[in-house]
Design an enzyme around this catalytic site. Structure first.
Site, PDB file in Angstrom:
ATOM      1  N   LYS A   1      36.343 -29.807  62.679  1.00  0.00           N
ATOM      2  CA  LYS A   1      37.374 -29.840  63.714  1.00  0.00           C
ATOM      3  C   LYS A   1      38.450 -30.811  63.270  1.00  0.00           C
ATOM      4  O   LYS A   1      38.212 -31.709  62.449  1.00  0.00           O
ATOM      5  CB  LYS A   1      36.781 -30.309  65.045  1.00  0.00           C
ATOM      6  CG  LYS A   1      37.515 -29.804  66.270  1.00  0.00           C
ATOM      7  CD  LYS A   1      37.160 -28.366  66.585  1.00  0.00           C
ATOM      8  CE  LYS A   1      37.783 -27.917  67.904  1.00  0.00           C
ATOM      9  NZ  LYS A   1      37.399 -26.549  68.265  1.00  0.00           N
TER      10      LYS A   1
ATOM     11  N   VAL B   1      42.273 -19.926  77.569  1.00  0.00           N
ATOM     12  CA  VAL B   1      40.960 -19.333  77.807  1.00  0.00           C
ATOM     13  C   VAL B   1      40.662 -19.229  79.294  1.00  0.00           C
ATOM     14  O   VAL B   1      40.209 -18.197  79.776  1.00  0.00           O
ATOM     15  CB  VAL B   1      39.862 -20.150  77.098  1.00  0.00           C
ATOM     16  CG1 VAL B   1      38.497 -19.501  77.318  1.00  0.00           C
ATOM     17  CG2 VAL B   1      40.152 -20.259  75.606  1.00  0.00           C
TER      18      VAL B   1
END
Length: 366
Positions: free
Chosen positions: A92, A196
């Site tokens: 990440k 999302v």
């Protein structure tokens, strides 16, 4: 150039102490004075394959907070890939800054150079504060990018697939809690209706759920509320609602000492990463409160599945089909947790680590 700046250390630990806590392979601090870039790339584990994970741009309160975030997020990506059966490791990246004010082509391309210098150990993608257009800029400097626009042969925005996986996990959790996976008539609070969360609300609306939403962006709230007949509630009020399902879809750590006692839901299932502020404390606490918790890194894996599909030769139908399996995986985790008398996050972690350990033995023979 790379510059490691002095940080306010978490719990008085050294930088290496924090890295060791999560057992990371590599953490890279990226700084470029000309563009103002300040970023951290965390590579947690590459046993199963190269570390793939999105880049998040956020206005962190401190550099220590950014470091803690990237360490927790990259570890979650390792487990997410492993439990989903993908041949990927966990990584990440975070860029420190306001995505609406500080982001520009030069900064993104400079970040791309840092990704390039990792020689494929880390593949980046879209995350909070980033877009497919941003991935185009990064792609100008490195080939190690996924989540590209469809016009460039990529899968485009992975958010709909992430939302679909979360929806599948939520339905599995509802089946565990209520005996049926139908969400019709269920009262569901969604915390965060960005990329999302907005797609998740759409899926819930189609199933005639009663939806409550909150977000830091008022314009986005009004848009989603109007479109899907969702009721807007306050940022703090979301924890006190008498609902069936709480769905954290913003940043992590919202299940903590301050909020846990206020939750009145029977199910927690959302797309945010690292929802439990302290897994060893708040995971068991959810069991004590008889709340069914769908592990975050399992049910929000749809986005990773989608960008992984790009590496194989992108096929949207295949990505959705693989994401749909999250329903069954979630039920398997509930069964394992009950069988071993452990909380669901630990059960999911154990299942992911089992796969990593088994493959590490295979690869050690070469």
């Amino acid at each position: 150039m790379v510059e490691l700046k002095e940080v306010e250390l978490k719990k008085d630990k050294s930088v290496f102490g924090q890295i060791s806590e999560y057992n990371h392979e590599k953490v890279v601090f990226c700084h470029d004075k000309e563009t103002g870039l300040k970023a951290i790339i965390g590579i947690h584990n590459t046993v199963l394959g190269p570390a793939l994970g999105g880049t998040r741009m956020w206005s962190y309160a401190s550099e220590a907070e950014a470091l803690d975030d990237v360490l927790r997020l990259s570890r979650g990506m390792t487990y997410k890939a492993a439990i989903s059966g993908l041949n990927l490791g966990g990584g990440k990246a975070v860029i420190i800054g306001d995505a609406k004010k500080d982001k520009n082509e030069a900064l993104l391309r400079r970040f791309g150079r840092f990704v390039k210098n990792l020689n494929g150990a880390y593949i980046t993608a879209e995350d909070v504060g980033m877009t497919t257009k941003d991935m185009e800029y990064i792609r100008m400097e490195t080939e190690h990018v996924s989540g590209l626009p469809e016009s460039m042969g990529g899968g485009g925005d992975p958010s709909p697939v992430t939302a679909y996986g979360t929806y599948m996990g939520m339905k599995a959790a509802a089946k565990k809690a209520y005996g049926s996976d139908s969400l019709s008539g269920k009262k569901i609070s969604v915390q965060g209706v960005g990329h999302v969360g907005g797609y998740l609300v759409e899926l819930l609306a189609k199933e005639n759920a009663q939806i409550f939403i909150t977000d830091i962006y008022e314009d986005r709230l009004r848009e989603v509320s109007s479109k899907f007949n969702a009721q807007i509630v306050g940022m703090d009020e979301i924890y006190d609602l008498d609902v069936d399902i709480y769905s954290p879809c913003a940043l992590g750590g919202t299940i903590n000492d301050n909020t846990l006692g206020r939750l009145k839901c029977q199910v927690i299932a959302g797309c945010a990463n690292n929802q439990l502020r302290d897994e060893a404390v708040h995971g068991p606490a959810l069991v004590e409160k008889s709340i069914v918790y769908a592990p975050d890194f399992l049910i929000n894996a749809g986005g990773l599945i989608n960008v992984y599909s790009e590496l194989q030769g992108y096929n949207r139908e295949s990505a959705y089909a693989q994401t749909e399996r999250i329903y069954g995986y979630t039920l398997d985790i509930f069964e394992l947790a009950e069988k071993e008398g452990i909380y669901t996050q630990l059960a999911a972690t154990k299942m992911a680590e089992k796969r990593i350990n088994s493959i590490s033995k295979v690869r050690s023979t070469f």
